[in-house]
Motif scaffolding. Structure first.
Motif, PDB file in Angstrom:
ATOM      1  N   VAL A  92       0.811  -1.142  -0.073  1.00 39.12           N
ATOM      2  CA  VAL A  92      -0.036   0.009   0.156  1.00 39.12           C
ATOM      3  C   VAL A  92       0.851   1.281   0.044  1.00 39.12           C
ATOM      4  N   ASP A  93       0.807   2.204  -0.880  1.00 41.00           N
ATOM      5  CA  ASP A  93       1.546   3.388  -0.895  1.00 41.00           C
ATOM      6  C   ASP A  93       0.952   4.505  -0.299  1.00 41.00           C
ATOM      7  N   ARG A  94       1.702   5.469  -0.058  1.00 43.39           N
ATOM      8  CA  ARG A  94       1.402   6.792   0.897  1.00 43.39           C
ATOM      9  C   ARG A  94       0.123   7.228   0.607  1.00 43.39           C
ATOM     10  N   THR A  95      -0.420   7.162  -0.565  1.00 43.67           N
ATOM     11  CA  THR A  95      -1.690   7.983  -1.002  1.00 43.67           C
ATOM     12  C   THR A  95      -3.026   6.726  -0.638  1.00 43.67           C
ATOM     13  N   GLY A  96      -2.458   5.303  -0.237  1.00 48.73           N
ATOM     14  CA  GLY A  96      -3.571   4.513   0.103  1.00 48.73           C
ATOM     15  C   GLY A  96      -3.938   3.502  -1.008  1.00 48.73           C
ATOM     16  N   ARG A  97      -3.183   3.768  -2.174  1.00 47.11           N
ATOM     17  CA  ARG A  97      -3.296   2.916  -3.187  1.00 47.11           C
ATOM     18  C   ARG A  97      -2.962   1.291  -2.911  1.00 47.11           C
ATOM     19  N   VAL A  98      -3.810   0.495  -3.211  1.00 48.70           N
ATOM     20  CA  VAL A  98      -3.500  -0.899  -2.881  1.00 48.70           C
ATOM     21  C   VAL A  98      -2.792  -1.762  -4.254  1.00 48.70           C
ATOM     22  N   TYR A  99      -1.602  -2.454  -3.951  1.00 48.88           N
ATOM     23  CA  TYR A  99      -1.120  -3.099  -4.942  1.00 48.88           C
ATOM     24  C   TYR A  99      -0.802  -4.769  -4.608  1.00 48.88           C
ATOM     25  N   VAL A 100      -1.400  -5.612  -5.553  1.00 52.97           N
ATOM     26  CA  VAL A 100      -1.502  -7.033  -5.304  1.00 52.97           C
ATOM     27  C   VAL A 100      -0.717  -8.046  -6.220  1.00 52.97           C
ATOM     28  N   LEU A 101       0.282  -8.740  -5.838  1.00 57.44           N
ATOM     29  CA  LEU A 101       0.787  -9.493  -6.645  1.00 57.44           C
ATOM     30  C   LEU A 101       0.576 -10.985  -6.349  1.00 57.44           C
ATOM     31  N   TYR A 102       0.083 -12.093  -7.292  1.00 52.37           N
ATOM     32  CA  TYR A 102       0.080 -13.161  -6.855  1.00 52.37           C
ATOM     33  C   TYR A 102       0.383 -14.292  -8.131  1.00 52.37           C
ATOM     34  N   PHE A 103       0.304 -15.342  -7.924  1.00 50.39           N
ATOM     35  CA  PHE A 103       0.742 -16.399  -8.753  1.00 50.39           C
ATOM     36  C   PHE A 103      -0.375 -17.495  -9.367  1.00 50.39           C
ATOM     37  N   ALA A 104      -0.358 -17.815 -10.512  1.00 52.48           N
ATOM     38  CA  ALA A 104      -1.419 -18.522 -11.059  1.00 52.48           C
ATOM     39  C   ALA A 104      -1.121 -19.350 -12.190  1.00 52.48           C
ATOM     40  N   ASP A 105      -1.553 -20.466 -12.610  1.00 49.39           N
ATOM     41  CA  ASP A 105      -1.212 -21.282 -13.521  1.00 49.39           C
ATOM     42  C   ASP A 105      -1.715 -20.783 -14.905  1.00 49.39           C
ATOM     43  N   ASP A 106      -1.225 -20.533 -15.941  1.00 50.23           N
ATOM     44  CA  ASP A 106      -1.444 -20.033 -17.117  1.00 50.23           C
ATOM     45  C   ASP A 106      -0.934 -20.574 -18.267  1.00 50.23           C
ATOM     46  N   LYS A 107      -0.416 -19.869 -19.258  1.00 50.06           N
ATOM     47  CA  LYS A 107       0.326 -20.769 -20.098  1.00 50.06           C
ATOM     48  C   LYS A 107       1.438 -21.159 -19.829  1.00 50.06           C
ATOM     49  N   GLN A 108       2.193 -20.628 -18.510  1.00 51.45           N
ATOM     50  CA  GLN A 108       2.954 -21.214 -17.874  1.00 51.45           C
ATOM     51  C   GLN A 108       2.765 -21.506 -16.537  1.00 51.45           C
ATOM     52  N   SER A 109       3.240 -22.400 -15.777  1.00 51.89           N
ATOM     53  CA  SER A 109       2.776 -22.543 -14.257  1.00 51.89           C
ATOM     54  C   SER A 109       3.434 -21.467 -13.481  1.00 51.89           C
ATOM     55  N   SER A 110       2.585 -20.981 -12.520  1.00 47.56           N
ATOM     56  CA  SER A 110       2.969 -20.140 -11.525  1.00 47.56           C
ATOM     57  C   SER A 110       3.538 -18.919 -12.120  1.00 47.56           C
ATOM     58  N   THR A 111       2.536 -18.490 -13.053  1.00 50.63           N
ATOM     59  CA  THR A 111       2.890 -16.854 -13.513  1.00 50.63           C
ATOM     60  C   THR A 111       2.664 -15.962 -12.761  1.00 50.63           C
ATOM     61  N   SER A 112       3.158 -14.945 -12.645  1.00 49.93           N
ATOM     62  CA  SER A 112       2.956 -13.765 -11.755  1.00 49.93           C
ATOM     63  C   SER A 112       1.777 -12.596 -12.281  1.00 49.93           C
TER      64      SER A 112
END
Length: 397
Positions: A92-112
């Motif tokens: 979360v940045d100083r303005t309150g904006r929220v950032y999310v990073l996660y991993f999921a299977d797509d064309k390659q396994s565990s793509t971020s």
């Protein structure tokens, strides 16, 4: 009672009372233990909820005692992929904006995948981080929002594996990309910043007081030696040559899957903790540096070797520094912690602050800018936020 005894008593009381701090119901079968938490500028505690096919975000205004209604990040179902050294990440940045990073299977396994929101009520369509995400496997992506309002990503990438096959002494590369934050975030083409990285050991990243990005990783040195090195990304985008900082001489033909941790205090002191089973040292070790990692203090062993300590994290808040790690006795997994008020020169006695007999995530330390907390998730009790602190009158031994 002397100051040190009072400190130990304080930590013990915290350990015994952690159930009252932040306790949720047992996790549902579709929920995963791999989570991430962080405090926003308004004091709200934000949390990622991982399920089999979705990622959601909620928040707490009472230090984890209760949470808001979750908001889903990915509108389309996808197989969520996470493991101990590859959890989701939240900022979360100083303005309150929220950032999310996660991993999921797509064309390659565990793509971020990356998504962001102005206030956590509605998220942008998730985008892939790597420019080669559809072609080459990558994982263990780290995310950091710096003081110049840029979002940084680094990850382990196998796209250079032909090069390593020829060398015979390395595993893979670290790639980096960054962009200015805002309502629209356009990621440029990523660049390789490090090679000969131990493949399954998660890399640590922190911002220095000069705005540089500092990366602590386990490298593969000649002879299959798995020790740690530092490298820096300057604010103008220049990458330094990496240099070795641990000399434990751990020779192993394989990846230990046990990454280091790094925190940089407001005074510029680097705090590092790592795991090794080297010829010169074995166990968890902590060290600090006052010259930007050029030299380290004499490494201090962390935890009792007979308890199989591992998975350590470190966090500095001014001169306050906390360490937390896991131990296992064959039945129970426990998180132990210790605390310093003088920048890591002296430490309290280790105390048990949480335990479980079920599957659990690695311990993570977070701060609201006033105190340091353990953020932990286990199958039997769910999420717990546990303060790791002492009173102002306490002092180290």
């Amino acid at each position: 009672m002397n100051h040190f005894a009072l400190l130990c008593s304080t930590l013990l009381l915290l350990a015994l009372s952690y159930n009252l701090v932040a306790k949720t119901e047992r996790l549902l079968p579709e929920q995963k233990i791999y989570t991430a938490t962080t405090f926003g500028p308004d004091g709200r505690l934000w949390r990622i909820l991982s399920a089999q096919k979705s990622i959601s975000i909620d928040y707490s205004t009472d230090f984890g005692k209760s949470f808001s209604q979750p908001v889903r990040v990915n509108s389309t179902d996808m197989p969520i992929h996470a493991w101990d050294e590859n959890p989701p990440t939240l900022a979360v940045d100083r303005t309150g904006r929220v950032y999310v990073l996660y991993f999921a299977d797509d064309k390659q396994s565990s793509t971020s995948f990356f998504s962001h929101s102005d206030n956590g009520t509605q998220f942008s369509a998730p985008v892939k981080i790597s420019s080669e995400a559809n072609t080459w496997y990558h994982y263990q992506t780290e995310m950091l929002i710096d003081t110049a309002n840029r979002v940084h990503f680094i990850w382990h990438d196998v796209r250079d594996r032909a090069e390593y096959k020829k060398q015979g002494d390395g595993d893979l590369s670290i790639y980096h990309v960054s962009a200015r934050t805002g309502k629209i975030i356009n990621l440029p083409t990523d660049q390789r910043i490090a090679k000969n990285i131990c493949s399954c050991c998660r890399t640590a990243m922190a911002e220095d007081v000069d705005g540089s990005l500092v990366i602590l990783a386990r490298y593969v040195y000649p002879g299959n030696i798995r020790d740690h090195g530092l490298l820096k990304l300057s604010p103008d985008g220049k990458t330094s040559e990496p240099w070795r900082v641990t000399f434990d001489d751990w020779e192993i033909e394989g990846c230990p899957a046990h990454g280091p941790a790094l925190s940089i205090g407001a005074n510029g002191r680097y705090h590092m903790v790592w795991f090794t089973q080297g010829e010169k040292r074995s166990g968890i070790f902590y060290a600090w540096s006052d010259d930007q990692g050029k030299t380290l203090s004499s490494p201090t062993q962390v935890g009792d070797q007979d308890k199989l300590p591992g998975r350590a994290d470190v966090l500095a808040l001014d001169k306050q520094v906390a360490l937390a790690w896991k131990v296992f006795d064959g039945t129970q997994t426990r998180v132990e912690a210790m605390y310093s008020t003088d920048g890591g020169l002296h430490w309290s006695k280790p105390q048990v602050v949480a335990e479980t007999a079920t599957q659990s995530a690695h311990p993570a330390l977070i701060t609201d800018g006033k105190q340091i907390f353990l953020s932990w998730n286990s199958m039997d009790t769910g999420f717990r936020l546990i303060p790791i602190r002492q009173s102002d009158d306490d002092s180290n031994q």
